[in-house]
Design a protein around this motif. Structure first.
Motif, PDB file in Angstrom:
ATOM      1  N   LEU A 224       1.264   4.246  -2.897  1.00  0.00           N
ATOM      2  CA  LEU A 224       1.080   5.673  -2.639  1.00  0.00           C
ATOM      3  C   LEU A 224       2.322   6.478  -3.029  1.00  0.00           C
ATOM      4  O   LEU A 224       2.224   7.578  -3.573  1.00  0.00           O
ATOM      5  CB  LEU A 224       0.764   5.901  -1.156  1.00  0.00           C
ATOM      6  CG  LEU A 224      -0.652   5.584  -0.680  1.00  0.00           C
ATOM      7  CD1 LEU A 224      -0.775   5.887   0.801  1.00  0.00           C
ATOM      8  CD2 LEU A 224      -1.683   6.379  -1.458  1.00  0.00           C
ATOM      9  N   TYR A 225       3.492   5.918  -2.749  1.00  0.00           N
ATOM     10  CA  TYR A 225       4.738   6.635  -3.011  1.00  0.00           C
ATOM     11  C   TYR A 225       4.968   6.838  -4.506  1.00  0.00           C
ATOM     12  O   TYR A 225       5.371   7.918  -4.946  1.00  0.00           O
ATOM     13  CB  TYR A 225       5.910   5.877  -2.393  1.00  0.00           C
ATOM     14  CG  TYR A 225       7.242   6.549  -2.603  1.00  0.00           C
ATOM     15  CD1 TYR A 225       7.621   7.642  -1.824  1.00  0.00           C
ATOM     16  CD2 TYR A 225       8.117   6.106  -3.593  1.00  0.00           C
ATOM     17  CE1 TYR A 225       8.833   8.263  -2.028  1.00  0.00           C
ATOM     18  CE2 TYR A 225       9.333   6.720  -3.805  1.00  0.00           C
ATOM     19  CZ  TYR A 225       9.692   7.797  -3.017  1.00  0.00           C
ATOM     20  OH  TYR A 225      10.897   8.424  -3.230  1.00  0.00           O
TER      21      TYR A 225
ATOM     22  N   TYR B  20       0.831  -1.209   0.000  1.00  0.00           N
ATOM     23  CA  TYR B  20       0.000   0.000   0.000  1.00  0.00           C
ATOM     24  C   TYR B  20       0.861   1.254   0.000  1.00  0.00           C
ATOM     25  O   TYR B  20       0.609   2.197  -0.763  1.00  0.00           O
ATOM     26  CB  TYR B  20      -0.916  -0.016   1.221  1.00  0.00           C
ATOM     27  CG  TYR B  20      -1.765   1.221   1.355  1.00  0.00           C
ATOM     28  CD1 TYR B  20      -2.761   1.519   0.443  1.00  0.00           C
ATOM     29  CD2 TYR B  20      -1.556   2.109   2.416  1.00  0.00           C
ATOM     30  CE1 TYR B  20      -3.549   2.655   0.565  1.00  0.00           C
ATOM     31  CE2 TYR B  20      -2.335   3.247   2.553  1.00  0.00           C
ATOM     32  CZ  TYR B  20      -3.327   3.514   1.618  1.00  0.00           C
ATOM     33  OH  TYR B  20      -4.083   4.642   1.743  1.00  0.00           O
ATOM     34  N   CYS B  21       1.882   1.272   0.842  1.00  0.00           N
ATOM     35  CA  CYS B  21       2.749   2.453   0.924  1.00  0.00           C
ATOM     36  C   CYS B  21       3.564   2.635  -0.362  1.00  0.00           C
ATOM     37  O   CYS B  21       3.794   3.766  -0.808  1.00  0.00           O
ATOM     38  CB  CYS B  21       3.678   2.337   2.136  1.00  0.00           C
ATOM     39  SG  CYS B  21       2.818   2.527   3.716  1.00  0.00           S
TER      40      CYS B  21
ATOM     41  N   ARG C 120       1.022   8.266  -6.050  1.00  0.00           N
ATOM     42  CA  ARG C 120       0.474   9.444  -5.367  1.00  0.00           C
ATOM     43  C   ARG C 120      -1.049   9.456  -5.297  1.00  0.00           C
ATOM     44  O   ARG C 120      -1.673  10.514  -5.314  1.00  0.00           O
ATOM     45  CB  ARG C 120       0.945  10.722  -6.079  1.00  0.00           C
ATOM     46  CG  ARG C 120       2.447  10.828  -6.224  1.00  0.00           C
ATOM     47  CD  ARG C 120       3.119  11.045  -4.881  1.00  0.00           C
ATOM     48  NE  ARG C 120       4.579  11.129  -5.006  1.00  0.00           N
ATOM     49  CZ  ARG C 120       5.396  11.378  -4.004  1.00  0.00           C
ATOM     50  NH1 ARG C 120       4.897  11.567  -2.795  1.00  0.00           N
ATOM     51  NH2 ARG C 120       6.702  11.425  -4.174  1.00  0.00           N
ATOM     52  N   ARG C 121      -1.664   8.291  -5.243  1.00  0.00           N
ATOM     53  CA  ARG C 121      -3.133   8.239  -5.134  1.00  0.00           C
ATOM     54  C   ARG C 121      -3.539   6.858  -4.611  1.00  0.00           C
ATOM     55  O   ARG C 121      -2.766   5.910  -4.666  1.00  0.00           O
ATOM     56  CB  ARG C 121      -3.805   8.496  -6.472  1.00  0.00           C
ATOM     57  CG  ARG C 121      -3.472   7.492  -7.546  1.00  0.00           C
ATOM     58  CD  ARG C 121      -4.079   7.887  -8.882  1.00  0.00           C
ATOM     59  NE  ARG C 121      -3.740   6.951  -9.933  1.00  0.00           N
ATOM     60  CZ  ARG C 121      -4.412   5.837 -10.204  1.00  0.00           C
ATOM     61  NH1 ARG C 121      -5.481   5.538  -9.470  1.00  0.00           N
ATOM     62  NH2 ARG C 121      -4.057   5.035 -11.184  1.00  0.00           N
ATOM     63  N   ASN C 122      -4.789   6.782  -4.100  1.00  0.00           N
ATOM     64  CA  ASN C 122      -5.305   5.513  -3.632  1.00  0.00           C
ATOM     65  C   ASN C 122      -5.580   4.583  -4.809  1.00  0.00           C
ATOM     66  O   ASN C 122      -5.873   5.042  -5.922  1.00  0.00           O
ATOM     67  CB  ASN C 122      -6.602   5.710  -2.833  1.00  0.00           C
ATOM     68  CG  ASN C 122      -6.336   6.347  -1.482  1.00  0.00           C
ATOM     69  OD1 ASN C 122      -5.345   6.027  -0.831  1.00  0.00           O
ATOM     70  ND2 ASN C 122      -7.209   7.249  -1.059  1.00  0.00           N
TER      71      ASN C 122
END
Length: 286
Positions: A53-54, A49-50, A57-59
């Motif tokens: 995001l990294y 998940y991280c 830059r979005r879910n």
């Protein structure tokens, strides 16, 4: 007001939450895994998940959340069959809904989370929740799993291993939940299997005076009969019980009835979510 979210805080929060969710899913679905495996499953899903995001830059949306859940389950429980994976997946989805949806609705209505303080809520439209919500939802889920442990075991985890048996003796009837014991080879003289129930489940068949006498070790003169039986825990070589006028077994859609059949009594309580043992042979019609 914008919120600054640090990736390490996000990672450890997700790791802890995902690990707890995986533990709950295993308990609900009847699977066991060591603490290290549970933590590994939470670690894998939090890391993925991280990383998403990294780099993006979005879910990731609903599909990505489902894939993360599946990855965590696979790492924690290593299910060998697709059916097992689906059971764990459904349990994890149910726990996730309860902790994220039902708990949020309940706490919003009751406002009980403010017992920990009001805290700081930033950017409601971004899906950020006060930390009190996390504490209460985890606490509620854990308490319900502990309180409903026996019900979950008998009705969800191992429901195909249990049946309900009803005993009629001297015009009185009682019933209990029995485990279908494939290792029970005890037979009566006529070749029929022997069902065994805890005394607590059969106690309604006796008067208060008879119950006291039985608990004090009296066996004679109470209408009981004995079946020759030897085992390490039964040194006198006899299994005491009643000659039931009727024994009715309910297993799913199956219902089987016997008349004039021996039902054994154990004066020790079973440790599982059941009150008796039933040999599989009694599930078949005579």
């Amino acid at each position: 007001m914008e919120a600054t979210i640090y990736i390490d805080v996000l990672f450890f929060t997700n790791w802890g939450m995902n690990s707890f969710l995986l533990w709950c899913a295993g308990r609900l679905a009847g699977f066991r895994a060591g603490k290290a495996r549970i933590l590994l499953g939470g670690f894998v899903s939090a890391l993925l998940y991280c990383l998403w995001l990294y780099f993006f830059r979005r879910n990731g949306g609903l599909l990505f959340s489902l894939l993360l859940m599946a990855a965590g389950i696979a790492a924690a429980y290593l299910p060998k069959r697709g059916k097992s994976l689906l059971r764990l997946f459904a349990a994890a989805w149910a726990v996730s809904f309860f902790m994220g949806g039902a708990a949020a609705a309940l706490l919003t209505l009751t406002n009980v989370q403010t017992l920990f303080g009001h805290g700081l809520i930033l950017r409601r439209n971004a899906g950020l929740y006060p930390w009190q919500m996390l504490v209460w939802s985890v606490g509620m889920a854990y308490a319900l799993l502990k309180l409903g442990g026996k019900w979950i075991e008998s009705h969800i985890q191992r429901r195909r291993e249990f049946c309900t048996i009803s005993v009629l003796w001297r015009g009185r009837r009682t019933e209990g939940r029995a485990l279908i014991d494939t290792g029970n080879g005890l037979r009566q003289e006529d070749g029929r299997g022997v069902a065994v129930l805890e005394f607590a489940a059969l106690q309604p068949l006796f008067t208060p005076e008879e119950s006291v006498a039985l608990l004090q070790g009296v066996r004679e003169g109470l209408g009981l009969c004995a079946l020759p039986y030897s085992s390490l825990g039964n040194p006198d070589g006899r299994l005491w019980g009643v000659r039931a006028e009727q024994l009715e077994i309910s297993f799913g859609e199956t219902s089987v009835r016997y008349s004039d059949i021996f039902v054994g009594i154990t004066f020790e309580a079973f440790t599982g979510a059941y009150e008796g043992l039933l040999p599989p042979c009694l599930l078949k019609e005579e």
